[in-house]
Design an enzyme around this catalytic site. Sequence first.
Site: not given
Length: 264
Positions: A112, A117, A140
């Site tokens: 994971s 950003h 996951c």
Amino acid sequence: MKKLKLHGFNNLTKSLSFCIYDICYAKTAEERDGYIAYIDELYNANRLTEILTETCSIIGANILNIARQDYEPQGASVTILVSEEPVDPQLIDKTEHPGPLPETVVAHLDKSHICVHTYPESHPEGGLCTFRADIEVSTCGVISPLKALNYLIHQLESDIVTIDYRVRGFTRDVNGMKHFIDHEINSIQNFMSDDIKSLYDMMDVNVYQENIFHTKMLLKEFDLKHYMFHTRPEELTEEERKVITDQLWKEMREIYYGRNIPSV
């Protein structure tokens, strides 16, 4: 939803991604440059790392690696890889309700990542400046990253938020039957606290059969003094205040609806 007894690891991938926008009016070129410098420093790589590290704590993830970078002339990015420790899936709360703010949820992740950003932006004419941050939490395992949503919205106080959540892949139970989602959800809003929902107008666009969920948020209250950079509204004429208010409100609605609105 009835708890599933799985064959092996939970192979579902759950991804939460959202954009947050901060809007500002800067009257002069110097003020615009000042706002960009201010917001760029406020959300630099170190601060974003602190926010994402706390996010990992909330969802119980174990940090494997952190990559962070500040950019010139502006912008920053942080990516954190996380992993899972053994956990009993029967102990995980899969009900629809808001996640905590800084408190810890007992849950762990595998294969994971969490990343952010930033994109400061301004236009040389008109005085409008925007700051956008893109955040993605992809997991996951047995828990939805929606548990971190409350904390992130509180930390990144924003004028506009657009959120996407999707579940991909499938996992099998002990009888070999495939399951394409392992928790109940009919709206991302059900994972937000009441104080957040009271601050925003929100609308959903969901594709239930594809396990895709989308929510848009627009701040309800508009107070011009919160959008001026180094200028107080009382320093402006009534006409100037009206023009700037109309510009800001139009900018916010265009971002919220994702389309340009013709000037009247």
